[in-house]
Design a protein around this motif. Sequence first.
Motif, PDB file in Angstrom:
ATOM      1  N   THR A   7     -19.760  14.632  21.492  1.00  0.00           N
ATOM      2  CA  THR A   7     -19.015  14.015  22.586  1.00  0.00           C
ATOM      3  C   THR A   7     -18.433  12.669  22.164  1.00  0.00           C
ATOM      4  O   THR A   7     -17.270  12.362  22.442  1.00  0.00           O
ATOM      5  N   VAL A   8     -19.248  11.872  21.475  1.00  0.00           N
ATOM      6  CA  VAL A   8     -18.796  10.556  21.007  1.00  0.00           C
ATOM      7  C   VAL A   8     -17.648  10.710  20.018  1.00  0.00           C
ATOM      8  O   VAL A   8     -16.637  10.009  20.087  1.00  0.00           O
ATOM      9  N   ARG A   9     -17.800  11.646  19.077  1.00  0.00           N
ATOM     10  CA  ARG A   9     -16.751  11.860  18.079  1.00  0.00           C
ATOM     11  C   ARG A   9     -15.474  12.375  18.742  1.00  0.00           C
ATOM     12  O   ARG A   9     -14.366  11.967  18.363  1.00  0.00           O
ATOM     13  N   GLY A  10     -15.628  13.226  19.717  1.00  0.00           N
ATOM     14  CA  GLY A  10     -14.459  13.747  20.407  1.00  0.00           C
ATOM     15  C   GLY A  10     -13.716  12.666  21.167  1.00  0.00           C
ATOM     16  O   GLY A  10     -12.482  12.629  21.165  1.00  0.00           O
ATOM     17  N   ALA A  11     -14.472  11.775  21.804  1.00  0.00           N
ATOM     18  CA  ALA A  11     -13.845  10.676  22.549  1.00  0.00           C
ATOM     19  C   ALA A  11     -13.126   9.725  21.602  1.00  0.00           C
ATOM     20  O   ALA A  11     -12.025   9.249  21.899  1.00  0.00           O
ATOM     21  N   ALA A  12     -13.770   9.436  20.460  1.00  0.00           N
ATOM     22  CA  ALA A  12     -13.148   8.544  19.476  1.00  0.00           C
ATOM     23  C   ALA A  12     -11.864   9.152  18.927  1.00  0.00           C
ATOM     24  O   ALA A  12     -10.859   8.457  18.751  1.00  0.00           O
ATOM     25  N   ARG A  13     -11.895  10.455  18.657  1.00  0.00           N
ATOM     26  CA  ARG A  13     -10.700  11.121  18.137  1.00  0.00           C
ATOM     27  C   ARG A  13      -9.597  11.143  19.182  1.00  0.00           C
ATOM     28  O   ARG A  13      -8.414  10.931  18.866  1.00  0.00           O
ATOM     29  N   SER A  14      -9.954  11.382  20.425  1.00  0.00           N
ATOM     30  CA  SER A  14      -8.960  11.405  21.490  1.00  0.00           C
ATOM     31  C   SER A  14      -8.306  10.039  21.649  1.00  0.00           C
ATOM     32  O   SER A  14      -7.081   9.941  21.821  1.00  0.00           O
ATOM     33  N   ARG A  15      -9.117   8.991  21.574  1.00  0.00           N
ATOM     34  CA  ARG A  15      -8.575   7.632  21.682  1.00  0.00           C
ATOM     35  C   ARG A  15      -7.662   7.327  20.507  1.00  0.00           C
ATOM     36  O   ARG A  15      -6.585   6.744  20.671  1.00  0.00           O
ATOM     37  N   ARG A  16      -8.074   7.745  19.335  1.00  0.00           N
ATOM     38  CA  ARG A  16      -7.263   7.510  18.144  1.00  0.00           C
ATOM     39  C   ARG A  16      -5.914   8.201  18.267  1.00  0.00           C
ATOM     40  O   ARG A  16      -4.867   7.642  17.946  1.00  0.00           O
ATOM     41  N   ASP A  17      -5.899   9.441  18.745  1.00  0.00           N
ATOM     42  CA  ASP A  17      -4.661  10.195  18.885  1.00  0.00           C
ATOM     43  C   ASP A  17      -3.740   9.548  19.920  1.00  0.00           C
ATOM     44  O   ASP A  17      -2.512   9.537  19.754  1.00  0.00           O
ATOM     45  N   ALA A  18      -4.325   9.015  20.986  1.00  0.00           N
ATOM     46  CA  ALA A  18      -3.521   8.350  22.011  1.00  0.00           C
ATOM     47  C   ALA A  18      -2.850   7.097  21.454  1.00  0.00           C
ATOM     48  O   ALA A  18      -1.685   6.808  21.751  1.00  0.00           O
ATOM     49  N   ILE A  19      -3.583   6.353  20.630  1.00  0.00           N
ATOM     50  CA  ILE A  19      -3.020   5.151  20.011  1.00  0.00           C
ATOM     51  C   ILE A  19      -1.949   5.527  19.002  1.00  0.00           C
ATOM     52  O   ILE A  19      -0.888   4.902  18.936  1.00  0.00           O
ATOM     53  N   ALA A  20      -2.200   6.560  18.205  1.00  0.00           N
ATOM     54  CA  ALA A  20      -1.241   6.986  17.186  1.00  0.00           C
ATOM     55  C   ALA A  20       0.080   7.406  17.801  1.00  0.00           C
ATOM     56  O   ALA A  20       1.136   7.291  17.159  1.00  0.00           O
ATOM     57  N   GLY A  21       0.056   7.878  19.043  1.00  0.00           N
ATOM     58  CA  GLY A  21       1.285   8.273  19.707  1.00  0.00           C
ATOM     59  C   GLY A  21       2.230   7.121  19.973  1.00  0.00           C
ATOM     60  O   GLY A  21       3.410   7.331  20.263  1.00  0.00           O
ATOM     61  N   ARG A  22       1.741   5.899  19.874  1.00  0.00           N
ATOM     62  CA  ARG A  22       2.562   4.710  20.102  1.00  0.00           C
ATOM     63  C   ARG A  22       3.111   4.120  18.807  1.00  0.00           C
ATOM     64  O   ARG A  22       3.830   3.120  18.836  1.00  0.00           O
ATOM     65  N   VAL A  23       2.739   4.690  17.673  1.00  0.00           N
ATOM     66  CA  VAL A  23       3.123   4.145  16.371  1.00  0.00           C
ATOM     67  C   VAL A  23       3.782   5.232  15.545  1.00  0.00           C
ATOM     68  O   VAL A  23       3.292   6.364  15.494  1.00  0.00           O
ATOM     69  N   VAL A  24       4.893   4.897  14.873  1.00  0.00           N
ATOM     70  CA  VAL A  24       5.555   5.849  13.985  1.00  0.00           C
ATOM     71  C   VAL A  24       4.882   5.784  12.620  1.00  0.00           C
ATOM     72  O   VAL A  24       4.888   4.745  11.955  1.00  0.00           O
ATOM     73  N   GLY A  25       4.286   6.903  12.192  1.00  0.00           N
ATOM     74  CA  GLY A  25       3.617   6.922  10.895  1.00  0.00           C
ATOM     75  C   GLY A  25       2.376   6.033  10.896  1.00  0.00           C
ATOM     76  O   GLY A  25       1.665   5.916  11.893  1.00  0.00           O
ATOM     77  N   ARG A  26       2.100   5.440   9.755  1.00  0.00           N
ATOM     78  CA  ARG A  26       0.999   4.488   9.599  1.00  0.00           C
ATOM     79  C   ARG A  26      -0.357   5.117   9.936  1.00  0.00           C
ATOM     80  O   ARG A  26      -1.255   4.419  10.418  1.00  0.00           O
ATOM     81  N   GLU A  27      -0.540   6.403   9.672  1.00  0.00           N
ATOM     82  CA  GLU A  27      -1.782   7.069  10.074  1.00  0.00           C
ATOM     83  C   GLU A  27      -2.994   6.474   9.359  1.00  0.00           C
ATOM     84  O   GLU A  27      -4.007   6.181   9.994  1.00  0.00           O
ATOM     85  N   ARG A  28      -2.916   6.324   8.049  1.00  0.00           N
ATOM     86  CA  ARG A  28      -4.059   5.783   7.298  1.00  0.00           C
ATOM     87  C   ARG A  28      -4.359   4.356   7.731  1.00  0.00           C
ATOM     88  O   ARG A  28      -5.510   4.003   8.001  1.00  0.00           O
TER      89      ARG A  28
END
Length: 304
Positions: A7-28
């Motif tokens: 559950t913790v890992r899933g929440a962290a991944r979901s938050r990360r994906d939401a933040i990444a949606g605001r940035v072009v590239g720069r994944e690493r």
Amino acid sequence: MSAVDATVRGAARSRRDAIAGRVVGRERELDLVLAAVAAGRDVLLEGPPGTSKSTMLRAISTNWGVPFHLVEGNGELTPARLVGHHNPARVLQEDYSDDNFVPGPLVQAMQSGGFLYIEELNRAPEDTLNVLLAAMAEREVVVPRAGTVRALPTFRLLASMNPFDNIGTSRISDSVYDRWCRLVVDYQDDREERAIVAARTGCSDDLLVADAVAITRATRVHPELRRGSSVRGAIDLVAIAVELEAMDVRSERTQLVLDASMLALSARIAVDETSEATAEQVITEIWENHFFSHPGVRRRDRTA
């Protein structure tokens, strides 16, 4: 893996994906910065201007729902301006008190649990950096005649600096470096920069966007330039070219791009001191190479 861990890992991944949606590239880079701030660490980003440093940090603070305080590092960023000061008029009437203390951006960020982001950290005076050391090490700062301010748990100190700019900067001491998690951020690739330009300008002309990005990127490797343009130059180039086309100035397409390049890039590049060329001559050379000198490149000479 336990259900709680999943559950913790899933929440962290979901938050990360939401933040990444605001940035072009720069994944690493985004993953590394997010991991650092989530771990309660302060981050120093080193790299040239226009490389999405503040964009990443703003995206994280927005997702966390915490304030983002931006401060420009320069010789006028004194400890008093950073921490705050007592209102002189009220001090004369009331003496010093908590009520007449005007908090600076550091205290505001600590009290609100926000991010304090200092651009061009290496332009700030040494005594100002020493104030930051105490806030980073102890998560508190002592305000004379007002007491101790303690930071909320989400408070983070973030900073950027351009290691290639030596004008008006000072060396960062080892004691300051020792407090930061440091990440080097370079220019994004051609594909990502084209996506940024298209998104920022709303331009659907893929050829114009590609031309602008290619010309801008060429300034970074030109032998007679000591500083090339960031992607902001390409953004302005496209925006200006679109307006020139709308004016129906009847210039050839290539000439229109050259005019927009002169306006958008000439202040953003710096000619090497040993060169006799001007910024305009270098831009013209890059423009000629882009449109006319590369074998197999199609001339884009339709009129506006």
